[in-house]
Each structure stands twice: as structure tokens, then as C-alpha cells.
Design a protein around this motif. Structure first.
Motif, mmCIF file in Angstrom:
data_model
loop_
_atom_site.group_PDB
_atom_site.id
_atom_site.type_symbol
_atom_site.label_atom_id
_atom_site.label_comp_id
_atom_site.label_asym_id
_atom_site.label_seq_id
_atom_site.Cartn_x
_atom_site.Cartn_y
_atom_site.Cartn_z
ATOM 1 N N HIS A 144 0.840 -1.210 0.000
ATOM 2 C CA HIS A 144 0.000 0.000 0.000
ATOM 3 C C HIS A 144 0.872 1.256 0.000
ATOM 4 O O HIS A 144 0.592 2.223 -0.727
ATOM 5 N N ALA A 145 1.935 1.243 0.810
ATOM 6 C CA ALA A 145 2.805 2.424 0.896
ATOM 7 C C ALA A 145 3.495 2.689 -0.439
ATOM 8 O O ALA A 145 3.607 3.847 -0.871
ATOM 9 N N ILE A 146 3.935 1.635 -1.098
ATOM 10 C CA ILE A 146 4.617 1.798 -2.384
ATOM 11 C C ILE A 146 3.627 2.234 -3.467
ATOM 12 O O ILE A 146 3.906 3.133 -4.264
ATOM 13 N N ALA A 147 2.471 1.598 -3.490
ATOM 14 C CA ALA A 147 1.474 1.912 -4.523
ATOM 15 C C ALA A 147 0.982 3.348 -4.425
ATOM 16 O O ALA A 147 0.633 3.968 -5.440
ATOM 17 N N SER A 148 0.936 3.880 -3.212
ATOM 18 C CA SER A 148 0.429 5.245 -3.024
ATOM 19 C C SER A 148 1.540 6.296 -3.042
ATOM 20 O O SER A 148 1.276 7.496 -2.937
ATOM 21 N N HIS A 149 2.786 5.854 -3.189
ATOM 22 C CA HIS A 149 3.915 6.790 -3.213
ATOM 23 C C HIS A 149 3.959 7.487 -4.571
ATOM 24 O O HIS A 149 3.919 6.836 -5.618
ATOM 25 N N PRO A 150 4.070 8.798 -4.597
ATOM 26 C CA PRO A 150 4.030 9.521 -5.877
ATOM 27 C C PRO A 150 5.237 9.247 -6.785
ATOM 28 O O PRO A 150 5.177 9.511 -7.986
ATOM 29 N N HIS A 151 6.296 8.685 -6.234
ATOM 30 C CA HIS A 151 7.515 8.484 -7.020
ATOM 31 C C HIS A 151 7.471 7.212 -7.870
ATOM 32 O O HIS A 151 8.221 7.084 -8.837
ATOM 33 N N PHE A 152 6.570 6.283 -7.512
ATOM 34 C CA PHE A 152 6.616 4.971 -8.147
ATOM 35 C C PHE A 152 5.393 4.678 -9.003
ATOM 36 O O PHE A 152 4.259 4.987 -8.624
ATOM 37 N N THR A 172 11.829 3.660 1.891
ATOM 38 C CA THR A 172 10.402 3.546 2.208
ATOM 39 C C THR A 172 10.090 2.186 2.815
ATOM 40 O O THR A 172 9.372 2.078 3.818
ATOM 41 N N VAL A 173 10.621 1.137 2.215
ATOM 42 C CA VAL A 173 10.380 -0.230 2.694
ATOM 43 C C VAL A 173 11.031 -0.455 4.048
ATOM 44 O O VAL A 173 10.410 -0.998 4.981
ATOM 45 N N GLU A 174 12.289 -0.047 4.190
ATOM 46 C CA GLU A 174 13.014 -0.299 5.429
ATOM 47 C C GLU A 174 12.377 0.405 6.623
ATOM 48 O O GLU A 174 12.372 -0.133 7.741
ATOM 49 N N GLU A 175 11.824 1.589 6.406
ATOM 50 C CA GLU A 175 11.166 2.307 7.506
ATOM 51 C C GLU A 175 9.997 1.498 8.053
ATOM 52 O O GLU A 175 9.799 1.410 9.273
ATOM 53 N N ILE A 176 9.214 0.903 7.167
ATOM 54 C CA ILE A 176 8.065 0.096 7.589
ATOM 55 C C ILE A 176 8.525 -1.198 8.253
ATOM 56 O O ILE A 176 8.076 -1.551 9.349
ATOM 57 N N VAL A 177 9.431 -1.900 7.598
ATOM 58 C CA VAL A 177 9.866 -3.204 8.096
ATOM 59 C C VAL A 177 10.584 -3.075 9.428
ATOM 60 O O VAL A 177 10.354 -3.857 10.365
ATOM 61 N N ASN A 178 11.440 -2.071 9.557
ATOM 62 C CA ASN A 178 12.157 -1.862 10.815
ATOM 63 C C ASN A 178 11.216 -1.633 11.983
ATOM 64 O O ASN A 178 11.436 -2.136 13.093
ATOM 65 N N SER A 179 10.162 -0.873 11.748
ATOM 66 C CA SER A 179 9.234 -0.548 12.829
ATOM 67 C C SER A 179 8.351 -1.725 13.224
ATOM 68 O O SER A 179 7.842 -1.780 14.344
ATOM 69 N N GLU A 180 8.167 -2.680 12.310
ATOM 70 C CA GLU A 180 7.278 -3.817 12.571
ATOM 71 C C GLU A 180 8.011 -5.039 13.124
ATOM 72 O O GLU A 180 7.438 -5.800 13.901
ATOM 73 N N CYS A 181 9.241 -5.260 12.734
ATOM 74 C CA CYS A 181 9.969 -6.482 13.118
ATOM 75 C C CYS A 181 10.737 -6.287 14.423
ATOM 76 O O CYS A 181 11.953 -6.527 14.514
ATOM 77 N N ILE A 182 10.047 -5.824 15.462
ATOM 78 C CA ILE A 182 10.669 -5.610 16.764
ATOM 79 C C ILE A 182 9.774 -6.183 17.849
ATOM 80 O O ILE A 182 8.624 -6.556 17.602
ATOM 81 N N PRO A 207 16.008 1.478 -13.111
ATOM 82 C CA PRO A 207 17.225 1.776 -13.874
ATOM 83 C C PRO A 207 18.028 2.938 -13.326
ATOM 84 O O PRO A 207 19.144 3.191 -13.799
ATOM 85 N N ASN A 208 17.494 3.665 -12.327
ATOM 86 C CA ASN A 208 18.257 4.782 -11.776
ATOM 87 C C ASN A 208 18.420 4.625 -10.263
ATOM 88 O O ASN A 208 17.555 4.094 -9.563
ATOM 89 N N ALA A 209 19.557 5.076 -9.753
ATOM 90 C CA ALA A 209 19.934 4.892 -8.350
ATOM 91 C C ALA A 209 18.984 5.612 -7.404
ATOM 92 O O ALA A 209 18.691 5.123 -6.307
ATOM 93 N N GLU A 210 18.479 6.785 -7.801
ATOM 94 C CA GLU A 210 17.619 7.566 -6.912
ATOM 95 C C GLU A 210 16.320 6.822 -6.616
ATOM 96 O O GLU A 210 15.865 6.780 -5.468
ATOM 97 N N SER A 211 15.714 6.219 -7.626
ATOM 98 C CA SER A 211 14.475 5.463 -7.409
ATOM 99 C C SER A 211 14.716 4.265 -6.502
ATOM 100 O O SER A 211 13.913 3.963 -5.613
ATOM 101 N N ASN A 212 15.829 3.591 -6.709
ATOM 102 C CA ASN A 212 16.157 2.451 -5.847
ATOM 103 C C ASN A 212 16.362 2.894 -4.402
ATOM 104 O O ASN A 212 15.919 2.223 -3.469
ATOM 105 N N ARG A 213 17.009 4.026 -4.217
ATOM 106 C CA ARG A 213 17.254 4.533 -2.868
ATOM 107 C C ARG A 213 15.944 4.878 -2.161
ATOM 108 O O ARG A 213 15.722 4.487 -1.007
ATOM 109 N N ILE A 214 15.068 5.617 -2.829
ATOM 110 C CA ILE A 214 13.796 6.010 -2.223
ATOM 111 C C ILE A 214 12.955 4.785 -1.913
ATOM 112 O O ILE A 214 12.323 4.693 -0.842
ATOM 113 N N PHE A 215 12.941 3.825 -2.829
ATOM 114 C CA PHE A 215 12.179 2.595 -2.610
ATOM 115 C C PHE A 215 12.682 1.858 -1.371
ATOM 116 O O PHE A 215 11.901 1.462 -0.498
ATOM 117 N N GLN A 216 13.981 1.674 -1.288
ATOM 118 C CA GLN A 216 14.540 0.932 -0.162
ATOM 119 C C GLN A 216 14.296 1.646 1.163
ATOM 120 O O GLN A 216 13.974 1.008 2.174
#
Length: 294
Positions: A106-114, A159-169, A148-157
Motif C-alpha cells: 500500500h505504501a509503495i502503490a500510493s507513493h508519488p515516485h513509483f 520507504t520499505v526499510e522504515e516500515i519493516v524496521n518498525s514492525e519487526c521488533i 534503472p536509476n539509483a535515486e528510485s532504488n534509494r527512495i524505494f529501499q
């Protein structure tokens, strides 16, 4: 079982070029697939893959062949196990994992960058993936970025890590592993070790009980989870006295005894082993590492 040898192998990147990391199209991968398919006639051949059952069966659709199963098959890194096409072990879906992945999607699908991701069918056909990929499995979920570009990969990672880090504790049943070089993050059910735990099913149904201690198991793989399989088998082998040869494909891996050059070499090695040629002689001819531990 020729020479009491059992071969168990990863698929993608090991016996068949990876469907999109290799950059090869379906037609380019077909020859490797057909060579692997020939191994399915042997009772001493098995596959252990991260693919889901539907992903494994996708082979039949991609290559326009009837669905076929090897003697032993583990999908979703061993969460489900089949013998001669019959499922012997089925893992239930970890609901906390499913909920976490839903939050990520949901977070990725609603992100304006992706833009939309998971265009797996198109990626498999053309041999490249240029967006993101999220896949839920029973006991593990995989989240990858292939922009294909580093900036998109960085923003994606991020976004994902913020969610996963907060949940897997805390009291969570989940943990995660990051594979930075592959731009991949896997969320795993605690206690589940990928590509491990399959030996009781395999040995009960496919190995000769009267001579299990004289069985040689040859395992092949090309990524970190395959090294988990190597370690698992070697630990068991120490207690049961059966022999294990662990073969990394394309690059060195922890717990591997030797390295094979590429998927073509791996297919040749497996073919010779299944035809009854002694493992030591086969590896002396094809292994690149000079430290083949026999």
C-alpha cells in the motif's frame, strides 16, 4: 540410485539463467530449461527453489510444455515439499507476514515516485525487470527494487526499510535480512531457515534405507540461501555419516567445497552425476576451485 548419489539443486542462476537478473529472454533460457527437464526422469534428482508453486509451474507456460515435477521438490525455500508430484509438507501462511507485506504494498502503490510494479510476466519474457518486485510466500516475503536509476532504488529501499524496521521488533514473529548488492530485503518468519529442514521428507521417501550412510548428496546453488542448504546438509552429514559435496555456481559461497563456472557447467556436472559417474572424478574435471574437499 546410481552410485548412491542424490543431487539436489537450486534452479534460477544455478541450472537455468535467472529469468530477469541474467538479462536473457525466454528463448535464450530454453536450452538450459530443456536440459534440466531431462533430469526429471531420475529418482535421485531434486530441486530446492525460492519460487512459489505457481512460479515453478510457470515454466510449463513459458516454454509451452506439460507440467512436470522432479522426484523431490521444495518451493518457497522449502516451506512446501513434494515427492513425485505429491505434496507431503504444506506450511500455513504466516498472517503477520501477510499483513506486513500488505502495508508495504500500500505504501509503495500510493507513493508519488513509483509507478506500478510486479510486472513479473513481462519481465520473464524479455529477461529484465525495471521496476519493483514484491512477493508473499508462506514463511518469507521478498521485496526487490530494480529501477534503472539509483535515486528510485534509494527512495524505494528507504520507504520499505522504515516500515519493516518498525514492525519487526519486540514480540513480532518476524525478522528480516537485507541483501544490499541485490537491492533486496526479505522478511522471514522467526525460526524458518530457508532451504533447510527438508531432510526427513527426502530421506523417508527417496533414499535407500538400508544404505543411507553410504549415500552421497551433491547440492548446488548460486546465492546465500543455498549456502544455508549447504550448511544444513553438512551438519546432518556429520551425524549420519553420509557424504555431502556442496557446489557453488558462478561465484564462491560459504560452506561450498568447489565452484562451477556457470549454469552450463552445472548442467553438465549434474548430467554426469545422474548417469552414474563418480562424484570425485566429475568434480576434478569441472570444478574451478583447487580446494575440492573430498
Amino acid at each position: 540410485m546410481p552410485n548412491n548419489v542424490f543431487v539436489i539443486s537450486d534452479i534460477d542462476g544455478t541450472l537455468v539463467p535467472h529469468p530477469f537478473l541474467s538479462g536473457k529472454s525466454v528463448s535464450e533460457r530454453r536450452i538450459s530449461f530443456e536440459r534440466m527437464l531431462d533430469f526429471f526422469r531420475y529418482e535421485n534428482f531434486g530441486l530446492m527453489t525460492g519460487r512459489r508453486e505457481a512460479g515453478f509451474e510457470r515454466f510449463s507456460k513459458e516454454y509451452d510444455v506439460p507440467i512436470a515435477y522432479p522426484a523431490f521438490l521444495g518451493v518457497e525455500f522449502g516451506a512446501h515439499l513434494a515427492v513425485r508430484g505429491q505434496w507431503m509438507v504444506r506450511s500455513e501462511q504466516n498472517e503477520e507476514l501477510a499483513q506486513l507485506l500488505s502495508t508495504v504494498e500500500h505504501a509503495i502503490a500510493s507513493h508519488p515516485h513509483f509507478e506500478s510494479g510486479n510486472e513479473v510476466e513481462n519481465a520473464f519474457r524479455k529477461g529484465t525487470l525495471d521496476t519493483y518486485y514484491i512477493e508473499l510466500k508462506a514463511r518469507i516475503a521478498q521485496i526487490e527494487s530494480h529501477f534503472p536509476n539509483a535515486e528510485s532504488n534509494r527512495i524505494f529501499q528507504e520507504t520499505v526499510e522504515e516500515i519493516v524496521n518498525s514492525e519487526c521488533i519486540g514480540a513480532s514473529t518476524l525478522a528480516f535480512q537485507s541483501f544490499a548488492s541485490q537491492r533486496r530485503l526479505d522478511v522471514v518468519e522467526r525460526g524458518f531457515v530457508p532451504k533447510s529442514g527438508f531432510w526427513p521428507t527426502l530421506s523417508a521417501h527417496l533414499l535407500p534405507r538400508h544404505s543411507i550412510n553410504r549415500t552421497t548428496v551433491v547440492a548446488l546453488g548460486d546465492e546465500l540461501y543455498d549456502s544455508y542448504m549447504f550448511r544444513y546438509l553438512k551438519t546432518l552429514g556429520e551425524g549420519s555419516k553420509f557424504s555431502v559435496y556442496a557446489l557453488a555456481v558462478s561465484r564462491p559461497l560459504p560452506f561450498a567445497d568447489a565452484v562451477l563456472k556457470d549454469t552450463e557447467t552445472a548442467l553438465t556436472v549434474v548430467g554426469e552425476l545422474l548417469s552414474g559417474k563418480p562424484p570425485q572424478g566429475v568434480l576434478e574435471r569441472y570444478a574451478e576451485s583447487e580446494n575440492i574437499r573430498m
